[in-house]
Design an enzyme around this catalytic site. Structure first.
Site, short mmCIF file in Angstrom:
data_model
loop_
_atom_site.label_atom_id
_atom_site.label_comp_id
_atom_site.label_asym_id
_atom_site.label_seq_id
_atom_site.Cartn_x
_atom_site.Cartn_y
_atom_site.Cartn_z
CE LYS A 111 -4.55 19.23 -13.17
NZ LYS A 111 -6.23 18.51 -12.34
CE LYS A 195 -5.73 18.24 -3.71
NZ LYS A 195 -6.30 17.03 -4.62
CE LYS A 198 -0.32 21.93 -2.49
NZ LYS A 198 0.60 23.19 -2.15
P1 TYM Z 1 -7.45 11.27 -6.72
O1 TYM Z 1 -6.80 10.26 -7.34
O2 TYM Z 1 -6.79 12.57 -6.55
O3 TYM Z 1 -7.18 10.80 -5.46
C1 TYM Z 1 -8.29 9.54 -4.92
C2 TYM Z 1 -8.45 9.67 -3.45
O4 TYM Z 1 -7.53 10.64 -2.43
C3 TYM Z 1 -7.79 11.59 -1.98
N1 TYM Z 1 -7.40 12.49 -1.74
C4 TYM Z 1 -7.35 12.94 -0.11
N2 TYM Z 1 -8.43 13.50 0.45
C5 TYM Z 1 -7.64 13.51 1.72
N3 TYM Z 1 -6.55 14.92 1.86
C6 TYM Z 1 -5.55 14.80 0.82
N4 TYM Z 1 -5.34 15.31 0.62
C7 TYM Z 1 -5.97 14.36 -0.48
N5 TYM Z 1 -5.58 13.94 -1.46
C8 TYM Z 1 -6.49 12.96 -2.00
C9 TYM Z 1 -9.49 11.94 -2.76
O5 TYM Z 1 -10.25 13.54 -2.47
C10 TYM Z 1 -10.21 10.80 -3.48
O6 TYM Z 1 -10.97 10.45 -2.65
N6 TYM Z 1 -11.44 11.95 -9.30
C11 TYM Z 1 -10.94 10.96 -7.89
C12 TYM Z 1 -10.73 9.71 -8.45
C13 TYM Z 1 -12.05 9.25 -8.94
C14 TYM Z 1 -13.12 8.92 -8.52
C15 TYM Z 1 -14.41 8.65 -9.03
C16 TYM Z 1 -13.89 9.01 -6.47
C17 TYM Z 1 -12.44 9.34 -10.65
N7 TYM Z 1 -14.30 8.63 -10.30
C18 TYM Z 1 -15.75 7.93 -8.54
C19 TYM Z 1 -14.51 9.08 -6.18
C20 TYM Z 1 -15.75 8.88 -7.27
C21 TYM Z 1 -9.07 11.52 -8.02
O7 TYM Z 1 -8.58 12.21 -8.82
O8 TYM Z 1 -8.96 10.90 -7.16
#
Ligand code: TYM
Length: 331
Positions: A111, A195, A198
């Site tokens: 970031k 991934k 993005k």
């Molecule tokens: P976020 O909102 O970016 O994505 C949500 C979930 O989707 C998964 N994900 C993917 N998995 C595999 N391949 C991909 N291309 C891909 N894109 C997204 C992410 O790994 C995620 O599981 N920080 C987290 C949200 C969060 C969270 C938490 C998750 C906040 N607090 C507590 C679990 C527990 C996030 O930004 O996910």
């Protein structure tokens, strides 16, 4: 019973990466575990959405969660911002989180590189808020994709530190859900460069709400290579993203057909893409039907959030009372 927590930022619509990275695992676990699934609306503030956009995308994420089959009868579904115990725990945890370790987190460094004009304190402490989200229910399992692996490692560090400092084993160490091969899921984008989802690559993601015409258009534009030239060669990195997507949405015999034709050097990528697009559409159709039904049912959405908040606050309240006592407050 082991507790499971997972969340998705409310930055808009869900894509196949969210589904196969997090939601699919959760669907299996909601039948067997005590599950909490939330919309991380505080987390989405790091990019400063305006209030109307935040409200709309939070609603959309709720609708799409439920359309995928996350069932308020089995799991607790709630908005992060409805649970005041979460920011309180976040504040307390911040006192034991060090700037040096937070600055070393890969997602933070990325970031800083990508948006040097908006390196806010919320971005730096993002893993602390995420830890609070998880341990507020004393969760042991966290279904997330590979991109969240380091955040979970941080969560385990913070938990170990808290337990050690206060001489307790109150918090279990949270672990990501892994597939049977021990791997975490990473869904590639259609351009093969990383991934899916993005922030700078909308066109390389398939959203759950994309209509068939758009799915076909995006898939047909997916990046490919010039094709295999030696028989029985392993799948090249330059085409593996399409095979990985095919494996997620297509029946095994279809996947095998394309693996065979690749091995024989007779594969036609145009055919593979057409098949992939149709299988994605077939996968999305029932979800989109449910999205339509839920979009028209405001009363149900309200009820789910109200009931979810109430249940989540019961569990969160217990945790926070214990934490305050352990830390020397309220005594
Ligand atoms: P976020 O909102 O970016 O994505 C949500 C979930 O989707 C998964 N994900 C993917 N998995 C595999 N391949 C991909 N291309 C891909 N894109 C997204 C992410 O790994 C995620 O599981 N920080 C987290 C949200 C969060 C969270 C938490 C998750 C906040 N607090 C507590 C679990 C527990 C996030 O930004 O996910």
């Amino acid at each position: 019973m082991d507790i499971v927590v997972s969340g998705i930022r409310s930055t808009g619509r869900l894509h196949l990466g969210n589904y196969f990275g997090a939601v699919r695992q959760f669907l299996g676990m909601q039948r067997t575990h005590q599950c909490y699934f939330f919309i991380a609306d505080y987390h989405s503030l790091t990019t400063h959405p305006d209030p109307a956009a935040l409200r709309a995308s939070t609603r959309q994420v709720l609708i799409e969660y439920m359309a995928c089959g996350i069932d308020p009868g089995k799991a607790v579904i709630y908005r992060q911002s409805d649970i005041p115990e979460i920011p309180e725990l976040y504040m307390l945890l911040n006192m034991h989180a060090y700037v040096g370790e937070l600055e070393r987190v890969a997602s933070f460094k990325e970031k800083v590189r990508k948006q040097p004009g908006n390196v806010n304190a919320g971005l730096l402490t993002y893993p602390v808020l995420m830890t609070a989200d998880i341990i507020i229910h004393r969760a042991r399992w966290v279904p997330v994709g590979k991109d969240q692996e380091q955040h979970l490692e941080m969560a385990r560090n913070f938990v170990q530190r808290f337990n050690r400092l206060y001489g307790t084993d109150f918090f279990p160490e949270p672990y990501p859900f892994r597939q049977s091969d021990g791997q975490m899921v990473k869904v590639p984008g259609l351009d093969g460069s990383g991934k899916m989802g993005k922030s700078d690559g909308e066109a390389q993601a398939i959203f759950l709400s994309d209509d068939p015409t758009l799915v076909r258009k995006k898939v047909m534009r997916a990046v490919t290579d010039s094709g295999p030239t030696t028989e029985n060669a392993p799948i090249a990195d330059t085409i593996s993203h399409l095979f990985q997507l095919l494996e997620l949405v297509s029946p095994p015999d279809v996947v095998q057909h394309y693996l065979d034709t690749y091995a024989q050097c007779s594969i036609r990528y145009g055919d593979l893409k057409k098949q992939l697009a149709e299988d994605i559409i077939a996968f999305l159709t029932p979800i989109q039907e449910q999205i339509k039904v839920l979009e028209a049912d405001e009363a149900q959405l309200k009820r789910v959030l109200n009931e979810g908040a109430e249940k989540a606050r019961q569990s969160a309240g217990y945790t926070l009372r214990t934490v305050r006592e352990l830390m020397g407050f309220n005594t």
